[in-house]
Design a protein around this motif. Structure first.
Motif, PDB file in Angstrom:
ATOM      1  N   ALA A 191      81.082 105.391  19.328  1.00  0.00           N
ATOM      2  CA  ALA A 191      81.843 104.724  20.390  1.00  0.00           C
ATOM      3  C   ALA A 191      81.435 105.260  21.759  1.00  0.00           C
ATOM      4  N   SER A 192      81.223 106.570  21.855  1.00  0.00           N
ATOM      5  CA  SER A 192      80.779 107.167  23.126  1.00  0.00           C
ATOM      6  C   SER A 192      79.405 106.662  23.519  1.00  0.00           C
ATOM      7  N   LEU A 193      78.517 106.550  22.540  1.00  0.00           N
ATOM      8  CA  LEU A 193      77.169 106.046  22.825  1.00  0.00           C
ATOM      9  C   LEU A 193      77.218 104.618  23.344  1.00  0.00           C
ATOM     10  N   ILE A 194      78.031 103.759  22.705  1.00  0.00           N
ATOM     11  CA  ILE A 194      78.137 102.368  23.147  1.00  0.00           C
ATOM     12  C   ILE A 194      78.708 102.300  24.561  1.00  0.00           C
ATOM     13  N   ASN A 195      79.732 103.105  24.826  1.00  0.00           N
ATOM     14  CA  ASN A 195      80.320 103.115  26.170  1.00  0.00           C
ATOM     15  C   ASN A 195      79.313 103.564  27.213  1.00  0.00           C
ATOM     16  N   ASP A 196      78.514 104.589  26.868  1.00  0.00           N
ATOM     17  CA  ASP A 196      77.499 105.076  27.810  1.00  0.00           C
ATOM     18  C   ASP A 196      76.435 104.015  28.074  1.00  0.00           C
ATOM     19  N   ILE A 197      76.004 103.332  27.026  1.00  0.00           N
ATOM     20  CA  ILE A 197      74.984 102.288  27.199  1.00  0.00           C
ATOM     21  C   ILE A 197      75.515 101.150  28.062  1.00  0.00           C
ATOM     22  N   LEU A 198      76.763 100.777  27.841  1.00  0.00           N
ATOM     23  CA  LEU A 198      77.351  99.723  28.658  1.00  0.00           C
ATOM     24  C   LEU A 198      77.479 100.161  30.115  1.00  0.00           C
ATOM     25  N   ASP A 199      77.809 101.431  30.341  1.00  0.00           N
ATOM     26  CA  ASP A 199      77.876 101.943  31.718  1.00  0.00           C
ATOM     27  C   ASP A 199      76.511 101.903  32.389  1.00  0.00           C
ATOM     28  N   ILE A 200      75.480 102.330  31.645  1.00  0.00           N
ATOM     29  CA  ILE A 200      74.113 102.280  32.191  1.00  0.00           C
ATOM     30  C   ILE A 200      73.732 100.847  32.527  1.00  0.00           C
ATOM     31  N   GLN A 201      74.090  99.933  31.637  1.00  0.00           N
ATOM     32  CA  GLN A 201      73.764  98.525  31.866  1.00  0.00           C
ATOM     33  C   GLN A 201      74.457  98.003  33.118  1.00  0.00           C
ATOM     34  N   LYS A 202      75.719  98.357  33.297  1.00  0.00           N
ATOM     35  CA  LYS A 202      76.452  97.914  34.482  1.00  0.00           C
ATOM     36  C   LYS A 202      75.836  98.485  35.749  1.00  0.00           C
ATOM     37  N   MET A 203      75.426  99.749  35.698  1.00  0.00           N
ATOM     38  CA  MET A 203      74.823 100.375  36.884  1.00  0.00           C
ATOM     39  C   MET A 203      73.514  99.709  37.244  1.00  0.00           C
ATOM     40  N   GLU A 204      72.678  99.409  36.236  1.00  0.00           N
ATOM     41  CA  GLU A 204      71.397  98.753  36.508  1.00  0.00           C
ATOM     42  C   GLU A 204      71.603  97.362  37.096  1.00  0.00           C
ATOM     43  N   ALA A 205      72.622  96.669  36.625  1.00  0.00           N
ATOM     44  CA  ALA A 205      72.887  95.308  37.108  1.00  0.00           C
ATOM     45  C   ALA A 205      73.731  95.293  38.370  1.00  0.00           C
ATOM     46  N   GLY A 206      74.170  96.468  38.840  1.00  0.00           N
ATOM     47  CA  GLY A 206      75.019  96.527  40.025  1.00  0.00           C
ATOM     48  C   GLY A 206      76.404  95.957  39.792  1.00  0.00           C
ATOM     49  N   GLU A 207      76.884  96.008  38.539  1.00  0.00           N
ATOM     50  CA  GLU A 207      78.175  95.427  38.189  1.00  0.00           C
ATOM     51  C   GLU A 207      79.242  96.486  37.937  1.00  0.00           C
ATOM     52  N   MET A 208      78.905  97.748  38.141  1.00  0.00           N
ATOM     53  CA  MET A 208      79.896  98.796  37.944  1.00  0.00           C
ATOM     54  C   MET A 208      80.982  98.674  39.006  1.00  0.00           C
ATOM     55  N   VAL A 209      82.229  98.612  38.567  1.00  0.00           N
ATOM     56  CA  VAL A 209      83.359  98.433  39.476  1.00  0.00           C
ATOM     57  C   VAL A 209      83.985  99.792  39.781  1.00  0.00           C
ATOM     58  N   TYR A 210      84.151 100.078  41.057  1.00  0.00           N
ATOM     59  CA  TYR A 210      84.773 101.329  41.492  1.00  0.00           C
ATOM     60  C   TYR A 210      86.017 100.997  42.318  1.00  0.00           C
ATOM     61  N   ARG A 211      87.068 101.755  42.058  1.00  0.00           N
ATOM     62  CA  ARG A 211      88.289 101.634  42.867  1.00  0.00           C
ATOM     63  C   ARG A 211      88.449 102.951  43.622  1.00  0.00           C
ATOM     64  N   ILE A 212      87.829 103.010  44.766  1.00  0.00           N
ATOM     65  CA  ILE A 212      87.791 104.266  45.515  1.00  0.00           C
ATOM     66  C   ILE A 212      89.080 104.420  46.309  1.00  0.00           C
ATOM     67  N   ARG A 213      89.751 105.522  46.090  1.00  0.00           N
ATOM     68  CA  ARG A 213      90.990 105.869  46.781  1.00  0.00           C
ATOM     69  C   ARG A 213      90.948 107.352  47.150  1.00  0.00           C
ATOM     70  N   THR A 214      91.921 107.762  47.941  1.00  0.00           N
ATOM     71  CA  THR A 214      92.086 109.184  48.216  1.00  0.00           C
ATOM     72  C   THR A 214      92.832 109.812  47.045  1.00  0.00           C
ATOM     73  N   VAL A 215      92.225 110.809  46.411  1.00  0.00           N
ATOM     74  CA  VAL A 215      92.802 111.404  45.203  1.00  0.00           C
ATOM     75  C   VAL A 215      93.014 112.896  45.391  1.00  0.00           C
ATOM     76  N   ASP A 216      93.989 113.423  44.663  1.00  0.00           N
ATOM     77  CA  ASP A 216      94.310 114.845  44.648  1.00  0.00           C
ATOM     78  C   ASP A 216      93.386 115.525  43.650  1.00  0.00           C
ATOM     79  N   VAL A 217      92.550 116.432  44.136  1.00  0.00           N
ATOM     80  CA  VAL A 217      91.547 117.056  43.285  1.00  0.00           C
ATOM     81  C   VAL A 217      92.190 117.892  42.190  1.00  0.00           C
TER      82      VAL A 217
END
Length: 462
Positions: free
Chosen positions: A280-306
């Motif tokens: 499951a981790s491998l599939i998730n990682d591959i899908l993340d790589i695919q999204k990054m290559e296609a520029g489809e990775m969605v980010y919700r950037i906010r101010t967060v407490d470290v």
């Protein structure tokens, strides 16, 4: 040219039309690029001959040249807007280019001949050099459209011959006369100019052929990349559906919801559960790589407490650390107030990759420290282990895809080799850096560093 039958144009193959348009665009682009160089040469020749010969004739010549140059600029802008499907417009523009070439060359030839006629026989250095410069310029810079180059060189060659043959016709000299030397010199110069024209033409066509091969290779590569991306995405999603059912069933068995698991089966169930999690981790990682290559990775950037992010990352990885018999300790400042701009879920993913690596490569009973602190350049979040360490010169392998430091470690610790590469992509997207410090046999410290945001975050995102 405007009366060309549209049906005849439709019969012209697509490739020659595209190649013709490319030649026209290269020709007009070169013409536009060298306009000031041409003007400097022509204006200098006009001033020189106007001073020593007929000023009115020189002014008339330069006025004709300016009209032709203006037409060249109009044609350059028109050609730049043409598309391969506008076949009639392409042929009409080509006809205008050739017509303007004839007018431009005629003005130069007539002026050179007029200057020569104003001189005594044998004293034609200035007009001959003027023609030579114009012909050499055409041989070097008009090879994109072969007919334009042929027209210019033919007209300049005729003008050369008119000047020297006129002297011979009038004077009727012996073969030992310098007038015959001038004639044979002009013949040699014309051969030299033609040879230069063919050299530049061959170079241009060779470059075009190479560009065409590169373009075709690029199209094939792009098609293969799209097919690969679609294949990976489809297969990954198709694998995830049955894997979810398998993993859910194994979790039910492990939880005892369907009864006590026999002791002889427990080891097999645990192995199946661990490997389903790895898959499951491998599939998730591959899908993340695919999204990054296609520029489809969605980010919700906010101010967060470290500090809150660190606590959540530790909590979500306690089970993994316990499975490797490793304890996790937190090291965050008591006062807190450390804020950065990031996607909280993606940042936890990065920290989870770092924590899981630290647990995998640590010996049983050791500690992994996860902490954060303020530095001179921003906020640093780090994961420190007391494991085997990383050999020098391994930095590229650490952050490469499908790469681990040593194959024996890979077999012992497992992993996809994608986690740190994905982490680097995520961190750099947030404007941060990811790096590590390590000593073999002592341990490693992986850290990410972000610019500090000095404001209280939104309670919902915190």
């Amino acid at each position: 040219m405007t009366a060309i039958d549209a049906r005849q144009l439709d019969q012209v193959p697509e490739k020659p039309v595209e190649r013709m348009l490319q030649n026209m665009k290269d020709y007009t682009a070169m013409s536009f690029e060298l306009i000031w160089q041409r003007q400097a040469i022509l204006l200098s020749a006009t001033i020189l001959t106007g001073y020593f010969f007929d000023f009115f004739n020189a002014l008339l010549f330069y006025s004709c040249i300016l009209i032709c140059e203006g037409q060249d600029l109009i044609l350059a802008r028109r050609v730049a807007r043409l598309r391969p499907d506008q076949r009639k417009a392409i042929f009409e523009s080509l006809a205008w280019i050739l017509l303007n070439t004839v007018l431009h060359s005629t003005a130069i030839c007539l002026y050179a001949i007029s200057v020569a006629l104003a001189q005594p026989s044998g004293g034609h250095f200035t007009p001959l050099f003027f023609l030579f410069a114009a012909a050499l310029f055409a041989a070097m810079n008009n090879h994109q459209i072969v007919w334009a180059m042929i027209l210019r060189l033919t007209m300049y060659g005729i003008s050369f011959m008119v000047i020297v043959v006129e002297d011979i016709w009038v004077e009727r000299p012996d073969l030992s006369s310098e007038l015959w030397l001038h004639f044979f010199t002009v013949v040699f110069v014309m051969y030299f100019l033609i040879d230069c024209a063919f050299v530049f033409l061959r170079l241009y066509r060779t470059n075009l052929a190479q560009l065409e091969k590169l373009r075709e290779e690029h199209e094939r590569t792009k098609a293969a990349y799209i097919a690969k991306s679609q294949f990976v995405s489809t297969v990954s999603h198709e694998l995830r559906t049955p894997l979810t059912s398998i993993k859910g069933s194994l979790d039910l068995i492990n939880s005892g919801a369907i009864g006590e698991v026999p002791e002889k089966m427990q080891g097999l169930v645990d192995m199946a559960s661990k490997n389903s999690q790895r898959l499951a981790s491998l599939i998730n990682d591959i899908l993340d790589i695919q999204k990054m290559e296609a520029g489809e990775m969605v980010y919700r950037i906010r101010t967060v407490d470290v500090c809150a992010i660190v606590q959540e990352a530790i909590s979500s990885n306690l089970g993994y650390a316990s499975a490797h018999k490793v304890t996790i300790e937190q090291d965050c400042p008591d006062e807190g107030d450390l804020y950065i701009s990031a996607d909280a879920s993606r940042l936890i993913q990065v920290l989870s990759n770092m924590i899981s690596n630290a647990a995998k490569f640590s010996s049983e009973g050791s500690r992994v420290t996860v902490g954060c602190r303020r530095t001179d350049t921003g906020i640093r979040i780090y994961v420190k282990d007391r494991g085997i360490g990383i050999p020098p010169g391994s930095r590229d392998k650490v952050f490469d895809r499908f790469s681990q430091i040593d194959s024996s470690d890979e077999r012992h610790a497992g992993g996809t080799g994608l986690g740190m590469n994905i982490s680097r992509e995520i961190v750099e997207h947030f404007g941060g850096i990811i790096d590590y410090e390590s000593e073999v046999g002592v341990g490693s410290v992986f850290y990410v560093e972000f610019p500090e945001v000095r404001k209280v975050p939104d309670p919902a995102t915190a």
